[in-house]
Design an enzyme around this catalytic site. Structure first.
Site: not given
Length: 437
Positions: A368, A269, A427, A266, A221, A334-335, A198, A244, A422, A137
């Site tokens: 990045d 963003h 088995h 950052q 999103n 993250e960074h 979708q 971010s 068991e 995506y």
């Protein structure tokens, strides 16, 4: 316009409460979004292409009589590559080469099959195989992200994935040539101008036109994040990405303007992005704030930066760099930039981060786009237990077991003993039948 990150001191009595308050971010999706996403997923699962076309018309304003109008051909991807400016073509190819080289090294280090035989001839090992088909995506609403195409498609291709299906929203039919060119460079198999829940549904369940994939990667999103969460189990997903983040550990040796711009990188963003500076040098923190004030008016996205830094940013004075490293581990950013004269002195103390950028010249923005390692990274503290997107996300492992006749004599007795314990007699008997009397 002013950007005023909160100023904190670790030696203050109220530091812990203020620190927790600044870090807090709820990943809970709005109930209305969750319900809308559930409805869209169910509709696409039931009606397939017809539902996808309807939602694409409604949400993206993109009119198409059939799904053929939403698929991009390989010729169109190649044409986009050939028509973008030469400088962009060269930058794409250079970035792709570096990303590919890094992930090829990653595959060799951790993604190979292996086996061994023990003393009785039994073979044990691990077989590593790529996924058959994955979906990536690529966001396409507020901005275009050709770098995300490279970072998702190239490790999949290096892993040996057979088919890479890209979906990218094109509101009002506006196609970004650089995104299409990146798909050509990265080796995307098929591409559709679809977005939102979708698109996730089409990839997860399959339609008459969009093939069902084994895993979906890439950010989006709130609707995309909710949809990925809901289809997990039907397909694999990489992660649920939050806003971010950047954390800068600074000893005061880096020009303040550089650090201010790194914090901006950052913050621009979105308003929920988080930028934090940790430093034991109070005068240096003042200098960074002054740089923020001076540079902010020059930024095209100044309003977003100001809201991000004021709402979620922080400039934190620590007792020393050791304490700064300890706080960084609590945040698990993250960074993480180690902006220091001696970055390798501090790196061993840093356990939790999506990516660690060592030294003043290593701006997060290089990671990045073109340094090589993947920019799809864990957020919201999840770097404590998860990793960047990599070749390993597009592979799976199967155990290999080949027990010799001699091995069955030893292993059969062990297995039978445990199986009887068991209460699983079949088995036990299956193992015992292979033991010589």
């Amino acid at each position: 316009m002013k950007a005023t990150p909160v100023r904190l001191r670790t030696d203050s009595a109220d530091f812990e409460a203020a620190f927790r308050d600044r870090l807090h971010w709820s990943a809970e999706t709005d109930v209305a979004i969750e319900q809308r996403v559930a409805d869209i997923l169910a509709d696409v699962q039931a009606r397939g292409d017809a539902a996808v076309l309807e939602y694409t018309r409604r949400f993206d304003g993109l009119q198409a009589d059939s799904m053929a109008g939403l698929e991009l051909s390989q010729d169109e991807l190649k044409a986009a590559f050939e028509t973008i400016p030469t400088a962009q073509r060269e930058a794409l190819e250079a970035a792709a080469a570096r990303v590919r080289r890094y992930h090829e090294a990653q595959r060799k280090a951790s993604g190979e099959s292996w086996s061994y035989r023990d003393e009785d001839g039994t073979l044990l090992g691990q077989k590593v195989t790529p996924l058959d088909r994955v979906g990536i995506y690529v966001p396409g609403g507020k901005a275009a992200y050709p770098s995300s195409v490279l970072m998702n498609a190239i490790p999949a291709r290096v892993a040996g994935v057979g088919e890479i299906i890209m979906v990218v929203p094109t509101p009002q039919g506006a196609r970004n040539p650089l995104v299409l060119a990146a798909a050509h460079v990265a080796g995307v198999t098929r591409a559709f101008t679809l977005g939102g829940a979708q698109a996730v549904a089409a990839l997860a369940y399959g339609t008459a036109t969009v093939p069902k994939v084994d895993k979906i990667t890439g950010p989006g999103n709130a609707y995309v994040a909710s949809a990925k969460k809901r289809v997990f189990g039907t397909v694999g997903i990489d992660m649920i990405a939050g806003p971010s983040e950047i954390l800068v550990l600074a000893d005061g040796s880096t020009p303040p303007d550089w650090v201010a711009m790194d914090l901006f990188s950052q913050a621009e963003h979105d308003e929920l992005a988080q930028s934090i500076l940790l430093s034991p040098d109070a005068a240096y923190i003042d200098a960074v704030q002054a740089a923020i004030d001076r540079l902010l008016p020059t930024m095209p996205r100044a309003e977003i930066i100001a809201k991000s830094l004021t709402g979620r940013g922080a400039l934190i004075l620590t007792r020393d760099m050791e304490e700064a490293c300890a706080i960084s581990n609590r945040i698990a950013p993250e960074h993480l930039e180690v902006s220091s004269r001696e970055p390798h002195r501090w790196e061993p103390l840093l356990r939790h981060a999506g990516a660690i950028f060592l030294g003043a010249y290593t701006s997060e923005s290089l990671g990045d786009y073109c340094a090589g390692p993947n920019h799809v990274l864990p957020t919201s503290g999840t770097a404590r237990f998860s990793s960047p997107l990599g070749v390993y996300d597009f592979q799976k492992r199967s155990s290999l077991i080949e027990v010799s006749e001699a091995g069955a004599q030893t292993l059969g007795k062990i297995a039978a003993e445990l199986a009887y314990g068991e209460g699983l007699q079949a088995h036990a008997r299956a193992a015992e039948m292979r033991i010589k009397p």
